[in-house]
Design an enzyme around this catalytic site. Structure first.
Site, PDB file in Angstrom:
ATOM      1  N   LYS A  90      66.980  25.296  63.128  1.00 55.90           N
ATOM      2  CA  LYS A  90      66.847  26.458  62.041  1.00 55.90           C
ATOM      3  C   LYS A  90      65.256  26.793  61.483  1.00 55.90           C
ATOM      4  O   LYS A  90      64.684  25.676  61.131  1.00 55.90           O
ATOM      5  CB  LYS A  90      67.681  25.895  60.726  1.00 55.90           C
ATOM      6  CG  LYS A  90      68.099  27.270  59.959  1.00 55.90           C
ATOM      7  CD  LYS A  90      69.139  26.514  58.939  1.00 55.90           C
ATOM      8  CE  LYS A  90      69.893  27.508  58.140  1.00 55.90           C
ATOM      9  NZ  LYS A  90      70.564  27.000  56.892  1.00 55.90           N
TER      10      LYS A  90
HETATM   11  C1  E4P Z   1      72.405  29.584  55.032  1.00 50.01           C
HETATM   12  O1  E4P Z   1      72.300  28.788  56.212  1.00 50.01           O
HETATM   13  C2  E4P Z   1      71.852  28.964  53.834  1.00 50.01           C
HETATM   14  O2  E4P Z   1      72.118  27.519  53.984  1.00 50.01           O
HETATM   15  C3  E4P Z   1      72.904  29.501  52.778  1.00 50.01           C
HETATM   16  O3  E4P Z   1      74.034  30.156  53.291  1.00 50.01           O
HETATM   17  C4  E4P Z   1      72.426  29.681  51.586  1.00 50.01           C
HETATM   18  O4  E4P Z   1      73.312  30.049  50.651  1.00 50.01           O
HETATM   19  P1  E4P Z   1      73.140  30.164  49.047  1.00 50.01           P
HETATM   20  O5  E4P Z   1      72.309  31.517  48.749  1.00 50.01           O
HETATM   21  O6  E4P Z   1      74.190  30.249  48.508  1.00 50.01           O
HETATM   22  O7  E4P Z   1      72.241  29.064  48.721  1.00 50.01           O
END
Ligand code: E4P
Length: 219
Positions: free
Chosen positions: A87
């Protein structure tokens, strides 16, 4: 539509896996910190433990922000397990790193995407997944679903193979809206997935079926 769970909690991942509908996991440094996972060896071990629970892609986020460091960190993460997806943040060096990884068959997830232009760049670089954050856009009074629609249109116009991974999903309506638009994947908390189960007519209907059965089958 694939269902990913957005957590580093092994307990929640196991629960979603046991439900039989889990296709993968996404994590981020905040989610890892929430579970108290610190230190490189513990982090690597934790990703391996996640891969052993779920049959599917597991996104592991780099902490580095320069091209060279992201390459080194991403290659190490990718060696943990073939399920690992590196990622990478949507920054200039991140796009270069995604291009590098895609040319070497390493799966990537371009994260922190908040505009269609960013999603177009991620696809051009060959990202496996692009992660538009719908919930965080909603948080600032901007409709996150409009972004999913725009990316779907652009990717379909040109046949980009990058999968739209709707991220920052917060509740069951987000999941349904993503499904209607045609997001390839959604990632959200276990609570959003479990909330899809609920309907009061299901509960009252089941209670009546069981009560009627009991009336004529009483001992
Ligand atoms: C995506 O990969 C992120 O880890 C995540 O969905 C962020 O979510 P949040 O905005 O609820 O922290």
């Amino acid at each position: 539509m694939k269902f990913f769970i957005d957590t580093a909690s092994l307990k929640e991942i196991q629960e979603a896996q046991d439900l039989g509908v889990l296709d993968g996991v996404t994590t981020n440094p905040s989610l890892m910190a929430k579970e108290g996972i610190a230190g490189k060896n513990n982090v690597m071990r934790h990703y391996k433990a996640i891969c052993e629970i779920v049959d599917g892609d597991v996104s592991a986020e780099v902490i580095s922000t320069t091209f060279e460091e992201m390459i080194a960190e991403g290659e190490e993460l990718a060696e943990i397990d073939e399920q690992i997806v590196v990622k990478v943040p949507m920054i200039k060096d991140g796009i270069k790193a995604i291009k590098y990884f895609s040319e070497r068959g390493i799966k990537t997830n371009c994260t922190l995407v908040f505009s269609a232009g960013q999603a177009l760049l991620a696809a051009k670089a060959g990202a496996t997944y692009v992660s538009p954050f719908v919930g965080r856009l909603d948080d600032i009074s901007t409709d996150g679903m409009n972004l999913i629609e725009d990316i779907r249109l652009i990717y379909d116009n040109y046949g980009f193979e990058t999968q739209i991974l709707a991220a920052s999903v917060r509740h069951p309506m987000h999941i349904l809206q993503c499904a209607k638009i045609g997001a390839d994947v959604m990632t959200g908390p276990l609570s959003a997935i479990m909330a899809l189960l609920n309907h009061p007519l299901t509960d009252s209907g089941l209670a009546k079926f069981l009560a009627d059965y009991a009336k004529v089958n009483a001992k």
